[in-house]
Design an enzyme around this catalytic site. Structure first.
Site, PDB file in Angstrom:
ATOM      1  N   ASP A  32      -1.927 -12.919  -2.417  1.00  0.00           N
ATOM      2  CA  ASP A  32      -2.849 -13.273  -3.501  1.00  0.00           C
ATOM      3  C   ASP A  32      -4.242 -12.718  -3.226  1.00  0.00           C
ATOM      4  O   ASP A  32      -4.673 -12.672  -2.077  1.00  0.00           O
ATOM      5  CB  ASP A  32      -2.895 -14.806  -3.632  1.00  0.00           C
ATOM      6  CG  ASP A  32      -3.494 -15.241  -4.958  1.00  0.00           C
ATOM      7  OD1 ASP A  32      -3.662 -14.387  -5.859  1.00  0.00           O
ATOM      8  OD2 ASP A  32      -3.810 -16.435  -5.083  1.00  0.00           O
ATOM      9  N   HIS A  49      -4.487  -3.828  -6.544  1.00  0.00           N
ATOM     10  CA  HIS A  49      -3.035  -3.789  -6.306  1.00  0.00           C
ATOM     11  C   HIS A  49      -2.669  -2.616  -5.398  1.00  0.00           C
ATOM     12  O   HIS A  49      -1.790  -2.730  -4.546  1.00  0.00           O
ATOM     13  CB  HIS A  49      -2.276  -3.703  -7.633  1.00  0.00           C
ATOM     14  CG  HIS A  49      -2.474  -4.923  -8.495  1.00  0.00           C
ATOM     15  ND1 HIS A  49      -2.391  -6.197  -8.003  1.00  0.00           N
ATOM     16  CD2 HIS A  49      -2.756  -5.058  -9.827  1.00  0.00           C
ATOM     17  CE1 HIS A  49      -2.613  -7.074  -8.985  1.00  0.00           C
ATOM     18  NE2 HIS A  49      -2.839  -6.398 -10.098  1.00  0.00           N
ATOM     19  N   LEU A 143      14.434  -5.148  10.704  1.00  0.00           N
ATOM     20  CA  LEU A 143      13.728  -6.154   9.903  1.00  0.00           C
ATOM     21  C   LEU A 143      14.456  -6.294   8.577  1.00  0.00           C
ATOM     22  O   LEU A 143      14.814  -5.290   7.962  1.00  0.00           O
ATOM     23  CB  LEU A 143      12.272  -5.722   9.642  1.00  0.00           C
ATOM     24  CG  LEU A 143      11.489  -6.613   8.677  1.00  0.00           C
ATOM     25  CD1 LEU A 143      11.144  -7.955   9.330  1.00  0.00           C
ATOM     26  CD2 LEU A 143      10.199  -5.928   8.213  1.00  0.00           C
TER      27      LEU A 143
HETATM   28  C1  FPP Z   1      -1.740 -11.308  -6.654  1.00  0.00           C
HETATM   29  O1  FPP Z   1      -3.090 -10.951  -6.790  1.00  0.00           O
HETATM   30  C2  FPP Z   1      -0.913 -10.141  -6.472  1.00  0.00           C
HETATM   31  C3  FPP Z   1       0.023  -9.695  -7.370  1.00  0.00           C
HETATM   32  C4  FPP Z   1       0.298 -10.375  -8.644  1.00  0.00           C
HETATM   33  C5  FPP Z   1       0.813  -8.493  -7.127  1.00  0.00           C
HETATM   34  C6  FPP Z   1       1.200  -8.208  -5.715  1.00  0.00           C
HETATM   35  C7  FPP Z   1       1.420  -6.751  -5.586  1.00  0.00           C
HETATM   36  C8  FPP Z   1       1.102  -6.012  -4.513  1.00  0.00           C
HETATM   37  C9  FPP Z   1       0.615  -6.580  -3.250  1.00  0.00           C
HETATM   38  C10 FPP Z   1       1.207  -4.541  -4.508  1.00  0.00           C
HETATM   39  C11 FPP Z   1       2.541  -3.996  -4.776  1.00  0.00           C
HETATM   40  C12 FPP Z   1       3.572  -4.426  -3.825  1.00  0.00           C
HETATM   41  C13 FPP Z   1       4.708  -3.750  -3.625  1.00  0.00           C
HETATM   42  C14 FPP Z   1       5.775  -4.323  -2.762  1.00  0.00           C
HETATM   43  C15 FPP Z   1       4.919  -2.434  -4.236  1.00  0.00           C
HETATM   44  P1  FPP Z   1      -3.835 -11.293  -8.144  1.00  0.00           P
HETATM   45  O2  FPP Z   1      -3.785 -10.092  -9.020  1.00  0.00           O
HETATM   46  O3  FPP Z   1      -3.282 -12.543  -8.742  1.00  0.00           O
HETATM   47  O4  FPP Z   1      -5.284 -11.518  -7.584  1.00  0.00           O
HETATM   48  P2  FPP Z   1      -6.391 -12.523  -8.132  1.00  0.00           P
HETATM   49  O5  FPP Z   1      -5.825 -13.918  -7.966  1.00  0.00           O
HETATM   50  O6  FPP Z   1      -7.541 -12.255  -7.221  1.00  0.00           O
HETATM   51  O7  FPP Z   1      -6.651 -12.145  -9.555  1.00  0.00           O
END
Ligand code: FPP
Length: 254
Positions: A32, A49, A143
């Site tokens: 997050d 991201h 893993l």
């Molecule tokens: C949460 O941050 C994160 C996500 C919804 C997406 C997670 C994706 C990645 C880490 C990158 C891609 C991963 C792979 C495996 C290809 P948020 O956008 O909710 O952040 P915020 O709460 O600060 O708005």
């Protein structure tokens, strides 16, 4: 055999937990803070991201270095489809790019990739690529990497209940024999050990529909770090915090 998880991937007993002070066998992470990381830099959310995908690489390497056997990453929730169309497209594009650039490296590192969630919602092309990546890495044992995509814990449990009800209605299962172990076999994570440690970054203290059934006795750690900044040191700190916990599973320690 589970309808949701037709191919169990673990031969060992899923409920044997690591001893106190040990490395967790299964670490699961709610990644997050990508959006906030980008906002602080006046960048578009997709930049967060992208930086988050780099943190994924670092974390896989750290898990291997520390001898963690299972790593589950919450990459896209079933609720994330409600985000603006542009952000969903960015995340989907990033996933496709990740698959095309990283799978060979995962395979070289003997990482087995497995997906939980409703992959079909990403469309036929990504669905096929995900299945190909799973097939390619099937024999790897260094893993076990599980990526949760279009995943929601409640819908996983509801789907398992539906599958059991159908099996009972068809006379294939005796309702009197349904218990926690047999129910677990109908989940995506059939034959996967429950997570020992769940990490959620960014200073948010929520479960957000992640591994609801499987997290029953997990230890939680909430590092005050945005996911794109997460590195091997934070991973180690979370393992150290886990090692200090006294896991009693409801029993008394004295
Ligand atoms: C949460 O941050 C994160 C996500 C919804 C997406 C997670 C994706 C990645 C880490 C990158 C891609 C991963 C792979 C495996 C290809 P948020 O956008 O909710 O952040 P915020 O709460 O600060 O708005």
């Amino acid at each position: 055999m589970s309808r949701l998880a037709p191919e169990p991937v673990l031969a060992e007993a899923p409920n044997a937990s690591p001893a106190a002070g040990a490395v967790p066998r299964h670490v699961a992470i709610i990644m997050d803070g990508n959006g906030r990381w980008a906002a602080r830099r006046h960048l578009p959310r997709v930049a967060g991201h992208r930086a988050g995908a780099k943190a994924v690489r670092r974390t896989i390497a750290a898990a291997i270095d520390h001898g963690v056997a299972w790593l589950t990453l919450f990459a896209f929730s079933s609720e994330n489809w409600r985000r603006p169309e542009g952000e969903v497209a960015d995340l989907t594009g990033l996933l496709r790019q990740y698959l095309r650039t990283e799978v060979a490296e995962l395979h070289r590192e003997r990482v087995r990739l497995r997906i939980i969630g409703d992959r079909s919602r990403f469309g036929p092309e990504i669905t096929r690529e995900l299945s190909e990546a799973e097939a390619l890495t099937r024999g790897n044992d260094r893993l076990q990497l599980i990526v949760a995509l279009s995943y929601g814990g409640r819908s996983e449990i509801a789907a398992a209940a539906r599958a059991i009800a159908e099996a009972a209605a068809a006379g294939r299962i005796d309702p009197a024999t349904i218990d926690e172990t047999s129910f677990g076999r109908f989940l995506f994570t059939a034959d996967v050990p429950d997570p020992d440690l769940i990490i959620r970054t960014s200073g948010e203290y929520r479960v957000s529909n992640f591994l609801l059934w499987q997290s029953a006795y997990a230890e939680f750690v909430f590092p005050e770090i945005l996911w794109p900044d997460f590195n091997a040191k934070h991973f180690e700190e979370a393992l150290a915090e886990f090692a200090r916990r006294d896991r009693r599973y409801g029993a008394r320690s004295d």
